[in-house]
Design an enzyme around this catalytic site. Structure first.
Site, mmCIF file in Angstrom:
data_model
loop_
_atom_site.group_PDB
_atom_site.id
_atom_site.type_symbol
_atom_site.label_atom_id
_atom_site.label_comp_id
_atom_site.label_asym_id
_atom_site.label_seq_id
_atom_site.Cartn_x
_atom_site.Cartn_y
_atom_site.Cartn_z
ATOM 1 N N ASP A 1 -6.343 -1.779 2.389
ATOM 2 C CA ASP A 1 -6.480 -0.508 1.702
ATOM 3 C C ASP A 1 -7.545 -0.721 0.625
ATOM 4 O OD1 ASP A 1 -5.839 2.161 0.888
ATOM 5 O OD2 ASP A 1 -4.657 1.313 -0.755
ATOM 6 N N ASP B 1 -8.190 1.540 -2.768
ATOM 7 C CA ASP B 1 -7.746 1.774 -4.143
ATOM 8 C C ASP B 1 -6.428 1.052 -4.416
ATOM 9 O OD1 ASP B 1 -9.712 3.907 -5.143
ATOM 10 O OD2 ASP B 1 -9.039 4.732 -3.238
ATOM 11 N N ASP C 1 -0.975 -1.308 -1.098
ATOM 12 C CA ASP C 1 -0.210 -1.216 -2.349
ATOM 13 C C ASP C 1 0.706 -0.012 -2.381
ATOM 14 O OD1 ASP C 1 -2.422 0.608 -2.526
ATOM 15 O OD2 ASP C 1 -2.039 0.748 -4.687
#
Length: 231
Positions: A26, A28, A178
């Site tokens: 991922d 961000d 995250d």
């Protein structure tokens, strides 16, 4: 950008999983810390389209990993917020910070022969532009945005597309994310999951998704990504 490979830290909490050929990240909250920029862009877009009053950025954060328009629909906000949000995100791109240890991690993974991809909730063009501004784009074989697949996260489409582009099977890849949407997308594609907790909004919620590996820092990923033979 030139740097030296690093070795894994001694603090990894990971349980070793089979050797991998590729890592899907991922963007961000994993590669870059874009929270402050995202907050400013969201606040400006809200003021421009909705008007006065506090922008509900904390609620927006809870949906991280999803495509922007999907979040707007979930929150009941006007889709017209996308244009100023994207405009401000481009304008502020140079203020986005790369997490400590990420450049060293990417350098080492490439030196070990692994292929790397980004699978992000951002639009593909914006993700590639941001990575280019930050000098990170050359590390990745592919960068895939949520506007470039039929169904964005938490559907498995973006991870499946990454596997196709990388030319690897699900069993030979791991995804680092995250947010629960990252875990769900990877699990739906049959890919092992690594929870990056160095900037997650809700660690308890992330760990409740049952990731295969928990990473306290970027270098911890090296324990589950040894060198491919011949490298």
């Amino acid at each position: 950008m030139t740097t030296s490979p690093v070795e894994p830290s001694d603090t990894t909490t990971a349980t070793l999983i089979p050797v991998r050929d590729a890592v899907i990240f991922d963007l961000d909250g994993v590669i870059v810390d874009s929270l402050a920029v995202m907050n400013e862009a969201f606040t400006r877009a809200y003021a421009e389209v909705v008007g006065d009053g506090p922008a509900p950025f904390e609620e927006y954060q809870r949906h991280q990993g999803r495509y922007f328009t999907d979040i707007m629909e979930i929150m009941g906000l006007p889709l017209e917020m996308e244009e100023p949000f994207v405009r401000e995100s481009y304008r502020l791109a140079k203020e986005v910070r790369v997490f400590d240890g990420i450049v060293e991690l990417l350098t080492t993974l490439r030196a070990r022969g692994l292929r790397l991809a980004i699978a992000t909730g951002k639009a593909g063009e914006r993700a590639r532009s941001l990575l280019d501004v930050l000098g990170l784009l050359p590390y990745f074989d592919h960068v895939i945005g949520s506007d470039e697949i039929p169904r964005p996260k938490p559907a498995p489409d973006i991870v499946l597309h990454a596997l196709d582009l990388l030319g690897v099977t699900a069993e030979r890849a791991v995804m680092v994310g995250d947010a629960p949407t990252d875990m769900a997308s990877a699990q739906g594609a049959g890919v092992s999951t690594a929870a990056a907790v160095w900037a997650t909004i809700d660690e308890e919620e992330l760990l409740a998704c049952g990731p295969d590996v928990v990473l306290r820092g970027p270098a911890d990923l090296l324990a589950v990504c040894p060198a491919i033979p011949g490298h």
